[in-house]
Write a protein that holds these residues in place. Structure first.
Motif, mmCIF file in Angstrom:
data_model
loop_
_atom_site.group_PDB
_atom_site.id
_atom_site.type_symbol
_atom_site.label_atom_id
_atom_site.label_comp_id
_atom_site.label_asym_id
_atom_site.label_seq_id
_atom_site.Cartn_x
_atom_site.Cartn_y
_atom_site.Cartn_z
ATOM 1 N N PHE A 152 0.838 -1.200 0.000
ATOM 2 C CA PHE A 152 0.000 0.000 0.000
ATOM 3 C C PHE A 152 0.872 1.248 0.000
ATOM 4 C CE2 PHE A 152 -2.309 -3.337 2.422
ATOM 5 C CZ PHE A 152 -3.296 -3.575 1.476
ATOM 6 N N PRO A 153 0.305 2.400 -0.280
ATOM 7 C CA PRO A 153 1.113 3.634 -0.327
ATOM 8 C C PRO A 153 1.751 3.987 1.018
ATOM 9 C CG PRO A 153 -0.980 3.967 -1.459
ATOM 10 C CD PRO A 153 -1.075 2.634 -0.762
ATOM 11 N N TRP A 154 1.283 3.382 2.116
ATOM 12 C CA TRP A 154 1.809 3.687 3.451
ATOM 13 C C TRP A 154 2.573 2.517 4.065
ATOM 14 C CZ3 TRP A 154 -3.293 3.218 2.030
ATOM 15 C CH2 TRP A 154 -3.929 2.032 2.426
ATOM 16 N N GLY A 155 2.539 1.344 3.479
ATOM 17 C CA GLY A 155 3.208 0.185 4.076
ATOM 18 C C GLY A 155 2.511 -1.100 3.699
ATOM 19 N N ASN A 156 2.597 -2.093 4.577
ATOM 20 C CA ASN A 156 2.065 -3.414 4.241
ATOM 21 C C ASN A 156 0.755 -3.762 4.927
ATOM 22 O OD1 ASN A 156 3.632 -4.551 2.263
ATOM 23 N ND2 ASN A 156 5.160 -5.357 3.697
ATOM 24 N N GLU A 157 0.358 -2.981 5.914
ATOM 25 C CA GLU A 157 -0.846 -3.321 6.654
ATOM 26 C C GLU A 157 -2.052 -2.603 6.076
ATOM 27 O OE1 GLU A 157 -1.023 -3.801 11.001
ATOM 28 O OE2 GLU A 157 1.070 -3.139 10.911
ATOM 29 N N LEU A 158 -3.129 -3.363 5.872
ATOM 30 C CA LEU A 158 -4.350 -2.777 5.313
ATOM 31 C C LEU A 158 -4.896 -1.675 6.225
ATOM 32 C CD1 LEU A 158 -6.634 -2.839 3.189
ATOM 33 C CD2 LEU A 158 -7.719 -4.630 4.543
ATOM 34 N N GLU A 159 -4.950 -1.978 7.522
ATOM 35 C CA GLU A 159 -5.469 -0.997 8.490
ATOM 36 C C GLU A 159 -4.485 -0.878 9.647
ATOM 37 O OE1 GLU A 159 -9.277 -2.666 9.460
ATOM 38 O OE2 GLU A 159 -9.938 -2.558 7.372
ATOM 39 N N PRO A 160 -3.391 -0.126 9.474
ATOM 40 C CA PRO A 160 -2.383 -0.040 10.527
ATOM 41 C C PRO A 160 -2.976 0.518 11.826
ATOM 42 C CG PRO A 160 -1.974 1.589 8.792
ATOM 43 C CD PRO A 160 -3.060 0.710 8.296
ATOM 44 N N ASP A 161 -2.757 -0.174 12.931
ATOM 45 C CA ASP A 161 -3.318 0.212 14.233
ATOM 46 C C ASP A 161 -4.831 0.418 14.158
ATOM 47 O OD1 ASP A 161 -0.773 0.187 15.440
ATOM 48 O OD2 ASP A 161 -0.383 2.214 14.677
ATOM 49 N N GLY A 162 -5.481 -0.346 13.288
ATOM 50 C CA GLY A 162 -6.940 -0.257 13.177
ATOM 51 C C GLY A 162 -7.421 0.981 12.456
ATOM 52 N N GLU A 163 -6.498 1.730 11.873
ATOM 53 C CA GLU A 163 -6.864 2.984 11.212
ATOM 54 C C GLU A 163 -7.115 2.743 9.730
ATOM 55 O OE1 GLU A 163 -4.793 7.251 10.138
ATOM 56 O OE2 GLU A 163 -3.737 5.859 11.479
ATOM 57 N N HIS A 164 -8.184 3.316 9.200
ATOM 58 C CA HIS A 164 -8.479 3.199 7.774
ATOM 59 C C HIS A 164 -7.692 4.237 6.998
ATOM 60 C CE1 HIS A 164 -11.559 0.155 8.146
ATOM 61 N NE2 HIS A 164 -11.876 0.738 9.284
ATOM 62 N N ARG A 165 -6.959 3.772 5.995
ATOM 63 C CA ARG A 165 -6.106 4.681 5.228
ATOM 64 C C ARG A 165 -6.596 4.918 3.810
ATOM 65 N NH1 ARG A 165 -1.076 5.341 7.804
ATOM 66 N NH2 ARG A 165 -0.787 6.900 6.177
ATOM 67 N N MET A 166 -7.673 4.236 3.435
ATOM 68 C CA MET A 166 -8.232 4.437 2.087
ATOM 69 C C MET A 166 -9.688 4.018 2.088
ATOM 70 S SD MET A 166 -6.608 1.245 -0.034
ATOM 71 C CE MET A 166 -6.519 -0.407 0.695
ATOM 72 N N ASN A 167 -10.374 4.406 1.013
ATOM 73 C CA ASN A 167 -11.804 4.139 0.869
ATOM 74 C C ASN A 167 -12.009 2.856 0.077
ATOM 75 O OD1 ASN A 167 -14.573 4.253 0.520
ATOM 76 N ND2 ASN A 167 -14.488 5.849 -1.060
ATOM 77 N N VAL A 168 -12.206 1.748 0.817
ATOM 78 C CA VAL A 168 -12.531 0.466 0.189
ATOM 79 C C VAL A 168 -13.752 -0.113 0.914
ATOM 80 C CG1 VAL A 168 -10.225 -0.041 -0.719
ATOM 81 C CG2 VAL A 168 -10.794 -0.704 1.633
ATOM 82 N N TRP A 169 -14.107 -1.345 0.574
ATOM 83 C CA TRP A 169 -15.305 -1.970 1.158
ATOM 84 C C TRP A 169 -14.947 -2.604 2.495
ATOM 85 C CZ3 TRP A 169 -20.133 -2.035 -1.229
ATOM 86 C CH2 TRP A 169 -21.112 -2.826 -0.624
ATOM 87 N N GLN A 170 -15.802 -2.401 3.501
ATOM 88 C CA GLN A 170 -15.702 -3.199 4.725
ATOM 89 C C GLN A 170 -17.034 -3.906 4.929
ATOM 90 O OE1 GLN A 170 -15.045 0.439 5.566
ATOM 91 N NE2 GLN A 170 -13.091 0.057 4.550
ATOM 92 N N GLY A 171 -16.960 -5.177 5.310
ATOM 93 C CA GLY A 171 -18.170 -5.956 5.528
ATOM 94 C C GLY A 171 -18.292 -7.046 4.494
ATOM 95 N N ASP A 172 -19.537 -7.409 4.184
ATOM 96 C CA ASP A 172 -19.822 -8.562 3.360
ATOM 97 C C ASP A 172 -20.211 -8.071 1.968
ATOM 98 O OD1 ASP A 172 -20.516 -11.053 2.465
ATOM 99 O OD2 ASP A 172 -22.455 -11.090 3.492
ATOM 100 N N PHE A 173 -19.258 -8.167 1.012
ATOM 101 C CA PHE A 173 -19.533 -7.664 -0.331
ATOM 102 C C PHE A 173 -20.419 -8.634 -1.091
ATOM 103 C CE2 PHE A 173 -18.921 -7.037 -4.803
ATOM 104 C CZ PHE A 173 -18.912 -5.663 -4.925
#
Ligand SMILES: [Cu+2]
Length: 278
Positions: A152-173
């Protein structure tokens, strides 16, 4: 934002890569400096373009575009779906100016990315603005923000420290989006912190057109210096993923992920940003 020229390792062969998309092999690329917009082109900017030029987009000429079903009102009339992706609905009257169909308007989202714009439309806007679309290599180099071998543009974790860094889907697509990142459809172009190059939303929010033709085999033989894509093709490269990406069916919300669409296609999760020469 000025991006200094330099070398980087383009592509990804890690466990999250889509091999069939041609994310690999990882290869060295050398680029000249270029300037890239810090955000995707907004509805406000595209409005100005159309007011000045009377430009008519491909979706306006065709009379319809693809809208994500979850963005349509409950009482919306029956629409034709896409066989492999039934959550996409063919909506008559859906255009950049009416992103959810004729009953919707961009007035309440002027700072959101323009969508329902084809590659041809993006080209026309860039020409008018005295700019151009990024090459796929420029886009990836910019998206990586100076980091090496990261997802990712900030590193390897999708949600570092539980923080959302981009607008994607959360939940059951596609049934349920918890909107834990604060957004269901598009977000304002400046939402979320910028990457190391000062660029917002290089991943998530909306896909972005690149200038290159798409060929999944391209990286195997692409030039090291300023690669500009295959000489011909049928589809143009798209990068960055969108508000619809979710690990359950599409992990293309990564800096190395690639996909493509035909140059006259448009959807409600596809926009672009421009670069200029320095
Ligand atoms: Cu995706």
């Amino acid at each position: 934002m000025l991006v200094e020229g330099g070398e980087f390792l383009m592509g990804n062969v890690g466990p999250d890569a889509y091999v069939d998309d041609g994310e690999g092999p990882v290869h060295l690329v050398r680029l000249s400096p270029f300037a890239i917009d810090t955000t995707a082109v907004t509805n406000a900017a595209f409005t100005e373009f159309v007011q000045v030029t009377d430009y008519v987009t491909d979706a306006e000429r065709f009379g319809w575009s693809f809208v994500f079903a979850g963005l349509l009102p409950d009482e919306f009339p029956d629409t034709r779906g896409v066989a492999q992706a039934p959550w996409w609905r063919q909506v008559h009257g859906a255009t950049w100016h009416h992103p959810g169909g004729s009953q919707s308007d961009v007035a309440d989202r002027l700072d959101h990315p323009v969508v329902h714009v084809s590659w041809n439309d993006a080209q026309a806007y860039c020409r008018w603005a005295g700019k151009r679309l990024p090459t796929e290599a420029e886009w990836e180099y910019a998206a990586r923000g100076g980091l090496e071998d990261r997802s990712f543009p900030w590193g390897n974790e999708l949600e570092p420290d539980g923080e959302h860094r981009m607008n994607v889907w959360q939940g059951d697509f596609p049934a349920e989006n918890t909107c834990a990142d604060g957004h269901y459809g598009t977000a304002p172009v400046g939402a979320f912190a910028p990457n190391g190059h000062g660029l917002h939303n290089m991943t998530g929010n909306v896909w972005e057109w690149c200038s290159d033709w798409y060929d999944p085999g391209y990286y195997a033989n692409s030039p090291r210096d300023s690669p500009a894509g295959p000489p011909s093709g049928t589809s143009r490269v798209m990068r960055g993923g969108s508000y619809l990406c979710h690990a359950s069916y599409c992990r293309r919300y990564r800096v190395a992920a690639r996909t493509a669409n035909t140059p006259d296609s448009s959807t409600g999760n596809l926009g672009f940003r421009c670069v200029s020469e320095v």
